[in-house]
Design a protein around this motif. Structure first.
Motif, PDB file in Angstrom:
ATOM      1  N   VAL A 292       0.856  -1.180   0.000  1.00  0.00           N
ATOM      2  CA  VAL A 292       0.000   0.000   0.000  1.00  0.00           C
ATOM      3  C   VAL A 292       0.891   1.228   0.000  1.00  0.00           C
ATOM      4  N   CYS A 293       0.423   2.293  -0.668  1.00  0.00           N
ATOM      5  CA  CYS A 293       1.200   3.524  -0.775  1.00  0.00           C
ATOM      6  C   CYS A 293       0.290   4.734  -0.652  1.00  0.00           C
ATOM      7  N   LEU A 294       0.549   5.549   0.379  1.00  0.00           N
ATOM      8  CA  LEU A 294      -0.054   6.874   0.485  1.00  0.00           C
ATOM      9  C   LEU A 294       0.858   7.828  -0.268  1.00  0.00           C
ATOM     10  N   HIS A 295       0.453   8.224  -1.444  1.00  0.00           N
ATOM     11  CA  HIS A 295       1.308   9.024  -2.320  1.00  0.00           C
ATOM     12  C   HIS A 295       1.267  10.493  -1.906  1.00  0.00           C
ATOM     13  N   PRO A 296       2.402  11.186  -1.945  1.00  0.00           N
ATOM     14  CA  PRO A 296       2.394  12.614  -1.589  1.00  0.00           C
ATOM     15  C   PRO A 296       1.468  13.472  -2.438  1.00  0.00           C
ATOM     16  N   ASP A 297       1.085  13.013  -3.634  1.00  0.00           N
ATOM     17  CA  ASP A 297       0.172  13.802  -4.460  1.00  0.00           C
ATOM     18  C   ASP A 297      -1.291  13.648  -4.024  1.00  0.00           C
TER      19      ASP A 297
ATOM     20  N   GLY B 207      -5.684   1.974  -7.917  1.00  0.00           N
ATOM     21  CA  GLY B 207      -5.378   3.351  -7.544  1.00  0.00           C
ATOM     22  C   GLY B 207      -6.634   4.157  -7.277  1.00  0.00           C
ATOM     23  N   TRP B 208      -6.570   5.024  -6.257  1.00  0.00           N
ATOM     24  CA  TRP B 208      -7.629   5.988  -5.952  1.00  0.00           C
ATOM     25  C   TRP B 208      -7.034   7.374  -6.123  1.00  0.00           C
TER      26      TRP B 208
ATOM     27  N   GLU C 258       5.757   9.034 -13.974  1.00  0.00           N
ATOM     28  CA  GLU C 258       4.585   9.735 -13.469  1.00  0.00           C
ATOM     29  C   GLU C 258       3.603   8.703 -12.957  1.00  0.00           C
ATOM     30  N   THR C 259       2.678   9.120 -12.109  1.00  0.00           N
ATOM     31  CA  THR C 259       1.702   8.146 -11.627  1.00  0.00           C
ATOM     32  C   THR C 259       0.921   7.599 -12.817  1.00  0.00           C
ATOM     33  N   PRO C 260       0.825   6.288 -12.929  1.00  0.00           N
ATOM     34  CA  PRO C 260       0.158   5.674 -14.088  1.00  0.00           C
ATOM     35  C   PRO C 260      -1.328   5.992 -14.134  1.00  0.00           C
ATOM     36  N   THR C 261      -1.862   5.932 -15.334  1.00  0.00           N
ATOM     37  CA  THR C 261      -3.245   6.361 -15.552  1.00  0.00           C
ATOM     38  C   THR C 261      -4.213   5.240 -15.891  1.00  0.00           C
ATOM     39  N   GLY C 262      -3.694   4.050 -16.238  1.00  0.00           N
ATOM     40  CA  GLY C 262      -4.590   2.965 -16.599  1.00  0.00           C
ATOM     41  C   GLY C 262      -3.846   1.765 -17.125  1.00  0.00           C
TER      42      GLY C 262
ATOM     43  N   VAL D 230       5.645   2.009  -3.822  1.00  0.00           N
ATOM     44  CA  VAL D 230       6.104   3.244  -3.190  1.00  0.00           C
ATOM     45  C   VAL D 230       6.078   4.395  -4.185  1.00  0.00           C
ATOM     46  N   ALA D 231       5.834   5.594  -3.669  1.00  0.00           N
ATOM     47  CA  ALA D 231       5.967   6.793  -4.490  1.00  0.00           C
ATOM     48  C   ALA D 231       7.448   7.019  -4.768  1.00  0.00           C
ATOM     49  N   PHE D 232       7.783   7.287  -6.030  1.00  0.00           N
ATOM     50  CA  PHE D 232       9.184   7.455  -6.398  1.00  0.00           C
ATOM     51  C   PHE D 232       9.328   8.568  -7.430  1.00  0.00           C
TER      52      PHE D 232
END
Length: 419
Positions: A85-90, A105-106, A170-174, A149-151
Motif C-alpha cells: 500500500v502507498c499513500l502518495h504525496p500527491d 489506484g484511488w 509519473e503516476t500511471p493512468t490505466g 512506493v511513491a518514487f
C-alpha cells in the motif's frame, strides 16, 4: 453402525466400494472443561501506549460492507490478499492487490468504506485477473505484485514472480500505461529469476518483495537472493544496483550470506526504509529488524543494532517463546516511519509495534491490534474488527495517517495516529 475407522475405510476403498456415511454414524466429543485461557510470559502483560487510534481504522477498503463471507472475484472495490500500500504525496492511494495480479489506484484517499478504485494496472478491466493478465510478460503486466512506493513523483512496484521492479516516471493512468524503467530484467519481456543464472548479479533479482525511496535513491528487498539492493539514481532498464547489503558481494545469494546469523547477513528481507538518516531492514526470516545508524556506503556493511532479538546471532521467533513480548517479533514484514516512531508490522503476531528507541534489543513503546504485548492471534482469535489485523504485510505512513495492507483479511485499513 458403520465402521468409520481408517482401516475399514481403506479396506472398503480397496475393494472398490465407496463408504456410506450417515449423520447418525458420527459422535462428536465435547469438552466440558473451562475455556482455553493461555498462559502468558510473566512480567510482560503490559498494554503499551496506543500506536494508532483506539477506535480502529477510519476507512476500510475491500471489506464488502463488513461481510463475514465475501467473494474474492475481482471488482473495483474487492481485494484478494493485498500485500502493498502507498499513500502518495500527491494525495492518491495505491494498493498492490496481490492475489488478483493487479494494482489499484484511488485519485484521492477515500473517506468512505469500500470505495471502488478509480485506476487499474496489470489487467485490462476490473473484472479480470490472472498472472500477467493471462498473457505474455509486458511493461504493463504484473505477477503477484507486492511492495509499492511513491518514487520521484511517479510509482515503483515490486513484481516478484517476474523478478523485477517496475518504475513509472509519473503516476500511471490505466492498464495501457507501461512502466518507463524496469530493474532486474534486460527488457520488458524477460522474467527469469537471476536471468536464468545459478548466481546473482548486480542487475538481477529473485523474488523482490519490498521497495522504498529516498529522493533519487531506490531501495529494493531482493528477498529470494537474501539481500537488499540500492540504486543511487535508476534511469534505465536493466541498470545494475550500486550497493548490496546482506551479502558481501553481488554474486552470493546464500541464506545468511552462507554462514551463521550475523550483523551482516539476512534471511528473507521484506522491507527496508531510511530511518533517522540510517536504514532499517525487516529481516523477516530471522525474526528481527536490522538498524544501521548511518546509511551504509559499502557492500556488506554491518548493522549497528537489531530489534526483536537479544543479540546479532539469535533468530528464533518470539525469542524462542510461544508468546511475544514488547521485545520479541515473529516474521516482521513491513516498516514505516510515523514522526519519531518506527512502525513495525509484526506480521505473524498480527500486531503493529511502535519504537521510539531503536537501540539493541529495545522494547516497543506502542502497540495496536492486540490488548497487550503478550497477546497474539489473527484478529485477536476472533472475527475481523476495525481495530484488528490478520497478517499485516504492508505499511505506508504520510503525516498522521497510516495505511495497513491487512492481507489475511483481504482489506486495506486507513488509520489515524493515536493522539
Amino acid at each position: 453402525m458403520f465402521d468409520c475407522s481408517r482401516g475399514a475405510i481403506a479396506a472398503a476403498r480397496g475393494a472398490g466400494q465407496r463408504p456410506q456415511y450417515r449423520s447418525e454414524d458420527y459422535r462428536v466429543k465435547v469438552s466440558l472443561s473451562r475455556s482455553f485461557s493461555p498462559q502468558k510470559a510473566p512480567g510482560t502483560i503490559t498494554p503499551g501506549a496506543p500506536l494508532l487510534g483506539g477506535q480502529g481504522a477510519r476507512v476500510i477498503l475491500g471489506s464488502d460492507g463488513g461481510s463475514l463471507v465475501q467473494a474474492i472475484t475481482p471488482a473495483p472495490h474487492l481485494m484478494f490478499g493485498p500485500r502493498g500500500v502507498c499513500l502518495h504525496p500527491d494525495g492518491s492511494l495505491w494498493v498492490s492487490d496481490t492475489g488478483h495480479h493487479r494494482v489499484l489506484g484511488w485519485k484521492t484517499v477515500p473517506t468512505n468504506d469500500d470505495t471502488p478504485a478509480d485506476i487499474l494496472l496489470g489487467q485490462p478491466d476490473f473484472g479480470r485477473e490472472g498472472r500477467n493478465a493471462k498473457g505474455p510478460v509486458a511493461a504493463n503486466t504484473v505477477n503477484v505484485p507486492t511492495g509499492i512506493v511513491a518514487f520521484r513523483g511517479g510509482l515503483a512496484v515490486a513484481d516478484p514472480w517476474n523478478h523485477r521492479v517496475l518504475i513509472w516516471r509519473e503516476t500511471p493512468t490505466g492498464p495501457d500505461h507501461e512502466a518507463d524503467i524496469i530493474l532486474g530484467q534486460p527488457d520488458a519481456h524477460s522474467a527469469l529469476a537471476n536471468l536464468g543464472l545459478s548466481h546473482a548479479r548486480a542487475d538481477t533479482m529473485h523474488w523482490p518483495y519490498g521497495v522504498s525511496a529516498d529522493g533519487n535513491r531506490l531501495i529494493v528487498c531482493d528477498t529470494g537472493n537474501r539481500r537488499v539492493l540500492i540504486w543511487d539514481d535508476p534511469q534505465t532498464t536493466g541498470q545494475p544496483a550500486d550497493l548490496v547489503l546482506g551479502q558481501h558481494d553481488f554474486t552470493c545469494r546464500d541464506e545468511n550470506a552462507g554462514g551463521a546469523v550475523s550483523d551482516v547477513s539476512m534471511r528473507w528481507p521484506h522491507m527496508a526504509i531510511v530511518w533517522q538518516g540510517g536504514l532499517a531492514v525487516a529481516d523477516a526470516g530471522n525474526n528481527r529488524v536490522m538498524i544501521w545508524d548511518a546509511f551504509p556506503g559499502q557492500n556488506g556493511t554491518q548493522c549497528d543494532t537489531v530489534l526483536g532479538q537479544a543479540d546479532m546471532t539469535a533468530c528464533d521467533h518470539n525469542m524462542a517463546s510461544y508468546y511475544p513480548t514488547s521485545q520479541a517479533m515473529n516474521m516482521p514484514y513491513a516498516l514505516a516511519t510515523l514522526g519519531s516512531t518506527l512502525v513495525v508490522a509484526d506480521t505473524a503476531n498480527s500486531r503493529l509495534l511502535g519504537f521510539e528507541d531503536t537501540g539493541m534489543a529495545a522494547h516497543a513503546d506502542r502497540l495496536t491490534a492486540q490488548p497487550d504485548f503478550a497477546a497474539k492471534g489473527d484478529n485477536r482469535w476472533g472475527i475481523a474488527e476495525r481495530d484488528t489485523v490478520c497478517w499485516p504485510y504492508g505499511l505506508s505512513a504520510l503525516g498522521s495517517t497510516v495505511a495497513v495492507a491487512d492481507s489475511g483479511n483481504n482489506r486495506i485499513l486507513i488509520w489515524d495516529a493515536a493522539t
